[in-house]
Design a protein around this motif. Sequence first.
Motif, PDB file in Angstrom:
ATOM      1  N   MET A 227      14.952 -41.100 -25.251  1.00  0.00           N
ATOM      2  CA  MET A 227      14.898 -40.932 -26.875  1.00  0.00           C
ATOM      3  C   MET A 227      16.431 -41.190 -27.558  1.00  0.00           C
ATOM      4  N   SER A 228      17.049 -42.478 -27.209  1.00  0.00           N
ATOM      5  CA  SER A 228      18.612 -42.573 -27.466  1.00  0.00           C
ATOM      6  C   SER A 228      18.853 -42.723 -28.855  1.00  0.00           C
ATOM      7  N   ALA A 229      17.689 -42.985 -29.806  1.00  0.00           N
ATOM      8  CA  ALA A 229      18.121 -42.815 -31.211  1.00  0.00           C
ATOM      9  C   ALA A 229      17.429 -41.548 -32.134  1.00  0.00           C
ATOM     10  N   LEU A 230      17.008 -40.810 -31.425  1.00  0.00           N
ATOM     11  CA  LEU A 230      16.402 -39.460 -32.110  1.00  0.00           C
ATOM     12  C   LEU A 230      17.392 -38.643 -32.765  1.00  0.00           C
ATOM     13  N   GLU A 231      16.918 -38.513 -34.031  1.00  0.00           N
ATOM     14  CA  GLU A 231      17.975 -37.836 -35.035  1.00  0.00           C
ATOM     15  C   GLU A 231      17.109 -36.615 -35.406  1.00  0.00           C
TER      16      GLU A 231
ATOM     17  N   LYS B  92      21.525 -32.418 -24.199  1.00  0.00           N
ATOM     18  CA  LYS B  92      22.993 -32.889 -24.232  1.00  0.00           C
ATOM     19  C   LYS B  92      22.901 -34.175 -24.453  1.00  0.00           C
ATOM     20  N   ARG B  93      22.205 -35.189 -23.748  1.00  0.00           N
ATOM     21  CA  ARG B  93      22.419 -36.518 -23.804  1.00  0.00           C
ATOM     22  C   ARG B  93      21.788 -37.069 -25.165  1.00  0.00           C
ATOM     23  N   LEU B  94      21.086 -36.382 -25.939  1.00  0.00           N
ATOM     24  CA  LEU B  94      20.671 -36.860 -27.226  1.00  0.00           C
ATOM     25  C   LEU B  94      21.688 -37.083 -28.310  1.00  0.00           C
TER      26      LEU B  94
END
Length: 311
Positions: free
Chosen positions: A1-5, A23-25
């Motif tokens: 979910m690389s674009a999750l805000e 951590k990787r979000l």
Amino acid sequence: MSALEELVLSCSGTESIENNTFKRLSTLKSLELYKNQLKQIPIFLPSGLEILKLADNSINTLHATDFEGLVKLRVLDIRNNLIATLPSSAFSSLCNLQSLILDGNNMESVSAPLQLPRLKYLSMADNKLNSLPASFFASFESLQFLSLSGNFLAKVPLDLPKSLLSLKLEKNQLKTVRLRDMKHLENLSEFFLSENQLTAVDGAQFLPNLTTLELSKNQLQALPLRLPGRLQKLDCSNNLIQRVTAQDFQGLQDLKHLFLDNNAVSIFEAGALQQCAQLSNLALEQNLLISIPLRQVILRIAGSQVPSLHP
């Protein structure tokens, strides 16, 4: 979910969160975990986080490493947990924090100083605090709203920041308040002192920008004298006030709301409100009034003994 805000995991029954889960979000800005069964702050949160809500859990301890690296965090809500102490190092990384909510914990003591230079809103209501360290507010250069309601404070802290606009001290154990000792709070607009043990309030004229003063459910026997001219709302309901005079309202040309419910007022001097040209709401329920001069105001006098009204 690389674009999750934004991630909301509230009311989900979560008991624990593995290390590095978030951590990787790298784009995550808001994380809501309130109303769960967490016993500690999640470890290694993403550095871009701006809002963190952990209310209504079972967190009992704050560590210096809990918020490490969260330099962008603006809002932190940890209300209704089991936190007993507030160590000075707990928020050392949060250089941009603007809102900190710690209501409804078990805090009996706090350490100082907390380095939060951009904090604007601080609430520690409904804890067990009976005092604060002398230098507790030393770094709060931007603090505007402070709530210490529902504690065991016997004195008003004397080192409050000059920037304060609103101060809430309801439901404490205050017996006296010397507002002349607070005259550096020249920007203070709202002051809430209801449900204490006050018998008198002295020096309100030293707070020139005060517009709201709430003193209900105390033991006042008279209205405070020399109130500031900008005052718009005065609540002295549920006290022991017996007499209202013209001197009580001298210079209060901006007063709009006056609450004197549940007192022992038997004398209300004619012309007492003559200077209060803006008055639109006057509450006098449950008093001992014999007569009262009518003006063009909204009167609520239910339960008072008024045999005659004279315009």
